[in-house]
Design a protein around this motif. Structure first.
Motif, mmCIF file in Angstrom:
data_model
loop_
_atom_site.group_PDB
_atom_site.id
_atom_site.type_symbol
_atom_site.label_atom_id
_atom_site.label_comp_id
_atom_site.label_asym_id
_atom_site.label_seq_id
_atom_site.Cartn_x
_atom_site.Cartn_y
_atom_site.Cartn_z
ATOM 1 N N GLY A 219 0.865 -1.182 0.000
ATOM 2 C CA GLY A 219 0.000 0.000 0.000
ATOM 3 C C GLY A 219 0.900 1.230 0.000
ATOM 4 N N PRO A 220 0.343 2.424 0.214
ATOM 5 C CA PRO A 220 1.175 3.629 0.214
ATOM 6 C C PRO A 220 2.324 3.572 1.219
ATOM 7 C CG PRO A 220 -1.110 4.138 0.819
ATOM 8 C CD PRO A 220 -1.086 2.721 0.365
ATOM 9 N N GLY A 222 3.983 0.832 2.456
ATOM 10 C CA GLY A 222 5.012 -0.111 2.008
ATOM 11 C C GLY A 222 5.750 0.403 0.776
ATOM 12 N N LEU A 239 6.351 -7.524 -0.407
ATOM 13 C CA LEU A 239 5.364 -8.587 -0.643
ATOM 14 C C LEU A 239 3.970 -7.996 -0.530
ATOM 15 C CD1 LEU A 239 6.922 -10.819 2.065
ATOM 16 C CD2 LEU A 239 6.995 -11.436 -0.335
ATOM 17 N N CYS A 241 -0.218 -9.605 -0.856
ATOM 18 C CA CYS A 241 -0.996 -10.801 -1.170
ATOM 19 C C CYS A 241 -2.017 -10.547 -2.269
ATOM 20 C CB CYS A 241 -1.684 -11.329 0.077
ATOM 21 S SG CYS A 241 -2.651 -10.091 0.924
ATOM 22 N N SER A 251 -9.266 3.552 -4.187
ATOM 23 C CA SER A 251 -9.988 4.812 -4.046
ATOM 24 C C SER A 251 -10.274 5.428 -5.417
ATOM 25 C CB SER A 251 -9.143 5.770 -3.202
ATOM 26 O OG SER A 251 -9.733 7.039 -3.216
ATOM 27 N N ARG A 253 -11.072 8.484 -6.185
ATOM 28 C CA ARG A 253 -10.414 9.785 -6.350
ATOM 29 C C ARG A 253 -9.910 10.278 -5.007
ATOM 30 N NH1 ARG A 253 -9.404 13.513 -10.062
ATOM 31 N NH2 ARG A 253 -10.102 11.981 -11.555
ATOM 32 N N ASN A 256 -7.283 14.836 -1.267
ATOM 33 C CA ASN A 256 -6.592 15.579 -0.212
ATOM 34 C C ASN A 256 -5.116 15.211 -0.112
ATOM 35 O OD1 ASN A 256 -6.974 13.018 0.697
ATOM 36 N ND2 ASN A 256 -8.082 13.551 2.560
ATOM 37 N N SER A 322 1.023 -3.962 6.517
ATOM 38 C CA SER A 322 -0.057 -4.788 5.958
ATOM 39 C C SER A 322 -1.436 -4.153 6.104
ATOM 40 C CB SER A 322 -0.010 -6.194 6.559
ATOM 41 O OG SER A 322 0.086 -6.157 7.954
ATOM 42 N N SER A 367 -14.470 7.441 2.805
ATOM 43 C CA SER A 367 -14.415 6.495 1.688
ATOM 44 C C SER A 367 -15.825 6.246 1.152
ATOM 45 C CB SER A 367 -13.712 5.204 2.099
ATOM 46 O OG SER A 367 -14.256 4.703 3.280
ATOM 47 N N PHE A 450 -18.851 0.281 3.047
ATOM 48 C CA PHE A 450 -17.702 1.072 3.518
ATOM 49 C C PHE A 450 -17.907 1.310 5.009
ATOM 50 C CE2 PHE A 450 -18.175 1.935 -0.956
ATOM 51 C CZ PHE A 450 -16.867 1.863 -1.427
ATOM 52 N N TRP A 459 -1.556 -12.754 10.341
ATOM 53 C CA TRP A 459 -0.317 -13.461 10.010
ATOM 54 C C TRP A 459 0.760 -13.301 11.085
ATOM 55 C CZ3 TRP A 459 4.328 -10.761 8.819
ATOM 56 C CH2 TRP A 459 4.196 -9.372 8.743
ATOM 57 N N ILE A 496 4.211 0.446 10.198
ATOM 58 C CA ILE A 496 3.850 1.770 9.658
ATOM 59 C C ILE A 496 2.470 1.730 9.014
ATOM 60 C CG2 ILE A 496 6.223 2.545 9.247
ATOM 61 C CD1 ILE A 496 5.871 1.651 6.327
ATOM 62 N N ASP A 498 -1.653 2.157 8.274
ATOM 63 C CA ASP A 498 -2.923 1.841 8.934
ATOM 64 C C ASP A 498 -2.838 0.694 9.935
ATOM 65 O OD1 ASP A 498 -4.054 3.822 7.418
ATOM 66 O OD2 ASP A 498 -5.706 2.594 6.658
ATOM 67 N N ARG A 506 -4.672 7.816 6.824
ATOM 68 C CA ARG A 506 -4.663 8.664 5.628
ATOM 69 C C ARG A 506 -3.485 8.271 4.748
ATOM 70 N NH1 ARG A 506 -8.996 9.974 6.490
ATOM 71 N NH2 ARG A 506 -9.945 11.965 6.989
ATOM 72 N N ALA A 508 -1.402 10.256 3.139
ATOM 73 C CA ALA A 508 -0.225 11.085 3.419
ATOM 74 C C ALA A 508 0.501 10.599 4.676
ATOM 75 C CB ALA A 508 -0.636 12.545 3.573
HETATM 76 C C1 LIG Z 1 -12.053 3.477 -0.827
HETATM 77 C C2 LIG Z 1 -11.054 4.227 0.008
HETATM 78 C C3 LIG Z 1 -10.854 5.582 -0.194
HETATM 79 C C4 LIG Z 1 -9.894 6.270 0.555
HETATM 80 N N1 LIG Z 1 -9.698 7.595 0.294
HETATM 81 C C5 LIG Z 1 -8.732 8.273 0.962
HETATM 82 C C6 LIG Z 1 -8.480 9.640 0.653
HETATM 83 O O1 LIG Z 1 -9.120 10.241 -0.204
HETATM 84 N N2 LIG Z 1 -7.477 10.269 1.328
HETATM 85 C C7 LIG Z 1 -6.743 9.651 2.276
HETATM 86 O O2 LIG Z 1 -5.828 10.259 2.811
HETATM 87 N N3 LIG Z 1 -6.983 8.352 2.612
HETATM 88 C C8 LIG Z 1 -7.959 7.641 1.983
HETATM 89 N N4 LIG Z 1 -8.224 6.350 2.310
HETATM 90 C C9 LIG Z 1 -7.420 5.716 3.380
HETATM 91 C C10 LIG Z 1 -6.061 5.267 2.835
HETATM 92 O O3 LIG Z 1 -6.257 4.573 1.619
HETATM 93 C C11 LIG Z 1 -5.315 4.399 3.832
HETATM 94 O O4 LIG Z 1 -5.101 5.150 4.993
HETATM 95 C C12 LIG Z 1 -3.968 3.934 3.264
HETATM 96 O O5 LIG Z 1 -4.157 3.165 2.084
HETATM 97 C C13 LIG Z 1 -3.210 3.094 4.291
HETATM 98 O O6 LIG Z 1 -2.043 2.664 3.673
HETATM 99 P P1 LIG Z 1 -1.216 1.393 4.200
HETATM 100 O O7 LIG Z 1 -0.108 1.214 3.224
HETATM 101 O O8 LIG Z 1 -0.896 1.573 5.617
HETATM 102 O O9 LIG Z 1 -2.197 0.146 4.152
HETATM 103 P P2 LIG Z 1 -3.155 -0.484 2.960
HETATM 104 O O10 LIG Z 1 -3.440 0.584 1.999
HETATM 105 O O11 LIG Z 1 -4.224 -1.121 3.714
HETATM 106 O O12 LIG Z 1 -2.170 -1.540 2.298
HETATM 107 C C14 LIG Z 1 -1.821 -2.727 2.956
HETATM 108 C C15 LIG Z 1 -1.423 -3.788 1.936
HETATM 109 O O13 LIG Z 1 -0.938 -4.939 2.632
HETATM 110 C C16 LIG Z 1 -1.349 -6.119 1.986
HETATM 111 N N5 LIG Z 1 -1.319 -7.229 2.939
HETATM 112 C C17 LIG Z 1 -2.110 -7.405 4.008
HETATM 113 N N6 LIG Z 1 -1.757 -8.550 4.664
HETATM 114 C C18 LIG Z 1 -0.728 -9.090 3.972
HETATM 115 C C19 LIG Z 1 0.059 -10.275 4.143
HETATM 116 N N7 LIG Z 1 -0.124 -11.122 5.164
HETATM 117 N N8 LIG Z 1 1.023 -10.546 3.224
HETATM 118 C C20 LIG Z 1 1.228 -9.705 2.173
HETATM 119 N N9 LIG Z 1 0.501 -8.567 1.984
HETATM 120 C C21 LIG Z 1 -0.448 -8.267 2.875
HETATM 121 C C22 LIG Z 1 -2.741 -5.763 1.478
HETATM 122 O O14 LIG Z 1 -3.093 -6.586 0.363
HETATM 123 C C23 LIG Z 1 -2.590 -4.291 1.085
HETATM 124 O O15 LIG Z 1 -2.275 -4.144 -0.284
HETATM 125 C C24 LIG Z 1 -9.161 5.611 1.567
HETATM 126 C C25 LIG Z 1 -9.384 4.253 1.795
HETATM 127 C C26 LIG Z 1 -10.306 3.571 1.020
HETATM 128 C C27 LIG Z 1 -10.509 2.101 1.259
#
Ligand SMILES: Cc1cc2nc3c(=O)[nH]c(=O)nc-3n(C[C@H](O)[C@H](O)[C@H](O)COP(=O)(O)OP(=O)(O)OC[C@H]3O[C@@H](n4cnc5c(N)ncnc54)[C@H](O)[C@@H]3O)c2cc1C
Length: 547
Positions: A219-220, A222, A239, A241, A251, A253, A256, A322, A367, A450, A459, A496, A498, A506, A508
């Motif tokens: 995700g953002p 990683g 990695l 999944c 998302s 759009r 922010n 993750s 969302s 949502f 895990w 790091i 969510d 978020r 950012a």
């Molecule tokens: C529909 C939607 C709209 C959003 N809009 C906004 C917005 O406009 N502005 C904003 O600031 N935030 C927005 N958010 C929130 C934002 O997307 C999240 O805060 C952000 O993506 C968190 O990033 P992350 O990398 O921590 O986790 P995630 O984005 O949750 O990424 C985690 C990744 O880990 C992978 N994973 C999980 N477990 C495992 C495992 N055991 N092995 C391998 N991989 C694994 C998952 O497949 C996933 O790809 C939105 C969220 C959603 C769902």
């Protein structure tokens, strides 16, 4: 002049007339610059006919994003007469990007534009044969699209080529979909992992390699770690999944995120980050799921990640990124409709499925608001069901105002979904109960959920990583004495984004923590090896080694 600048990154080779320089489904030797002669690039279409796409002459180069990471090609290339060419292997191409920034930018842009062309044409990549509204067809399509991987869809209802393929492979139409991989293999209704391995989206992990850092989650958070760590000389494996981009990739759009005044789709933002991480040499293992984290058992300090594929990744440090996944409704037959009628994100694929239809959407956060606005703008009539009395406390003001201004969004307050009706994976009606006890039933074919997220930390069961009561990873002082602010209860393991307890949910914030953790990684790794810490901005040699 430019050819002279790139010459030191490549190797000259001659191809006699008619040589197949690379073929569809096979890994090309790299980016290929034509020095003399002509190269014909062609493709076999859905009916099996060969079609010339372009003929490259001296000064042109062949390649698209697959060449950046050494993945299989989507087209064939053959020497049209004797050809001399410069072959730039993937690792040398990445070196070129770093050493020749301006030229590298132009090449990178061309690779991205070519991939976009392949994605838009719908004429390359694996062929999925099945009805466009079939749940498994949607599942496979969504998986490939989320990974920015070209695909072709043949619907037996409308495409004569589909019927021909069904007969040729003796497939019972009741057992569709099938997938024809570019290498010629035929898969019957494959899982995502099987499909990914067949098309070469993910390859085997080098079990002898010890990475400086293994990042779980693309995700953002990683991807930011991958970009900063790889650009600062650490060897990185990432990695995921499912697909790159995580929740942000889903998302419709993001409005922010700093620097995008007109907003940007989550997929576009995340695809840029994914390509950027690969440009700096981060290795991507997607889809590959981490199933278990094994702490070092000796002074080598090496962590092992046990993967669902039975492979293992060895690394000196681990970053848990993750994230979180959507909560599901407590309705008994929910799973029956997931993937076909019940959706957890609203991308253009879902919008196309329900344009001009009435859909139910549950949720009151940002969302939910974004999805409602997006679906309404694509022509759907959205019934937005919320438990509370209004949106103001849970949603950003700009979204509340936008929803109020759209006549095809109806806000229904004090409502909770009580039952789903339908058969064969197809939803026919949604029932909800109002606070006064009255139950309402509306015919609906699609439901969007949502309703908050829960951390992806299953895990980590069996490891000694401390979690809070809701399952989020504890870091800093909450994890133990004298910890870095992003370090977990296990030294050398960081969390790091969510998935981290107390993090701001978020994009950012996730990106910021992804960048911040790299300084902590340098500190941890150099303390272990006794080396001087590497300062951000410098480019020391990678520490990766084999054992
Ligand atoms: C529909 C939607 C709209 C959003 N809009 C906004 C917005 O406009 N502005 C904003 O600031 N935030 C927005 N958010 C929130 C934002 O997307 C999240 O805060 C952000 O993506 C968190 O990033 P992350 O990398 O921590 O986790 P995630 O984005 O949750 O990424 C985690 C990744 O880990 C992978 N994973 C999980 N477990 C495992 C495992 N055991 N092995 C391998 N991989 C694994 C998952 O497949 C996933 O790809 C939105 C969220 C959603 C769902």
């Amino acid at each position: 002049m430019e050819i002279e600048r790139v010459r030191r990154f490549g190797e000259c080779r001659s191809f006699p007339a008619g040589t197949k320089i690379f073929t569809t489904g096979q890994v090309a030797p790299g980016l290929i610059v034509v020095l003399s002669g002509k190269v014909e690039v062609s493709q076999t279409d859905k009916s099996g006919h060969r079609k010339t796409l372009v003929t490259h002459s001296p000064g042109h180069f062949m390649g698209e994003l697959a060449q950046l990471a050494g993945r299989p090609s989507f087209v064939d290339a053959a020497a049209d007469g004797p050809v001399d060419a410069l072959i730039i292997a993937p690792d040398r191409l990445r070196a070129l990007f770093v050493a020749e920034a301006e030229l590298g930018e132009r090449i990178m842009r061309a690779l991205i534009i070519r991939r976009m062309g392949l994605l838009e044409s719908g004429l390359s990549g694996p062929i999925i044969v099945g009805r466009a509204d079939n749940g498994d067809v949607l599942r496979l399509q969504s998986f490939l699209r989320r990974n920015a991987y070209p695909l072709q869809l043949l619907d037996p209802e409308t495409d004569t080529e589909a019927k021909a393929l069904i007969e040729r492979f003796h497939v019972d139409p009741g057992h569709l979909p099938i997938v024809l991989c570019p290498g010629g293999q035929m898969l019957r209704n494959p899982g995502e992992d099987e499909l990914a391995r067949c098309i070469g989206l993910v390859g085997p992990i080098d079990t002898n390699r010890v990475y400086d850092v293994a990042v779980v989650g693309a995700g953002p958070a990683g991807l930011a770690t991958a970009v900063y760590a790889a650009s600062e000389g650490l060897s990185v494996i990432v990695l995921d999944c499912r697909a790159f981009g995580g929740q942000a990739g889903a998302s419709a759009r993001i409005e922010n995120y700093l620097g995008f005044p007109t907003g940007i789709t989550g997929m576009a933002l995340m695809a840029r980050a994914y390509n950027q991480a690969q440009k700096f040499g981060a290795e991507m293992a997607i889809p590959d799921q981490a199933d278990k984290l094994i702490a070092p058992t000796d002074i080598s300090g090496r962590f092992v990640l046990q993967l669902a594929s039975d492979e293992r990744v060895t690394a000196r440090s681990v970053v848990i990124a993750s994230g979180a996944r959507y909560r599901q409704l407590p309705v008994s037959n929910l799973h029956e409709f997931e993937g076909s009628s019940v959706h957890y994100w609203a991308s253009p694929l879902e919008a196309k499925l329900c344009s001009a239809q009435e859909v139910a959407l549950v949720g009151a956060g940002n969302s939910a608001g974004q999805a409602a606005v997006f679906l309404a703008s694509q022509g759907a009539k959205v019934s937005m069901l919320i438990r509370g009395t209004g949106l103001a406390d849970s949603m950003s003001r700009y979204l509340v105002d936008r929803i109020a201004g759209l006549s095809n969004i109806q806000l229904i307050t004090g409502a909770q979904v009580s039952a789903l009706e339908g058969s064969n994976g197809s939803l026919s009606a949604v029932r909800w109960r109002l606070t006064n006890g009255q139950e309402v039933r509306e015919p609906m074919h699609h439901l969007f959920l949502f309703i908050g997220a829960q951390p992806n930390t299953d895990w980590l069961a069996g490891s000694n990583i401390g979690l809070d009561a809701k399952g989020f990873v504890l870091t800093g002082e909450d994890a133990g004495h004298d910890r870095h602010v992003l370090e977990t209860s296990q030294r050398g393991v960081f969390a790091i984004g969510d998935v981290r307890a107390k993090s701001v949910k978020r994009v950012a914030a996730a990106v910021g923590e992804g960048a911040q953790v790299v300084a902590a990684l340098h500190g941890y790794l150099s303390a272990r090896t006794g080396e001087t810490a590497v300062m951000p901005g410098t480019n020391p040699p990678a520490r990766s080694q084999t054992h």
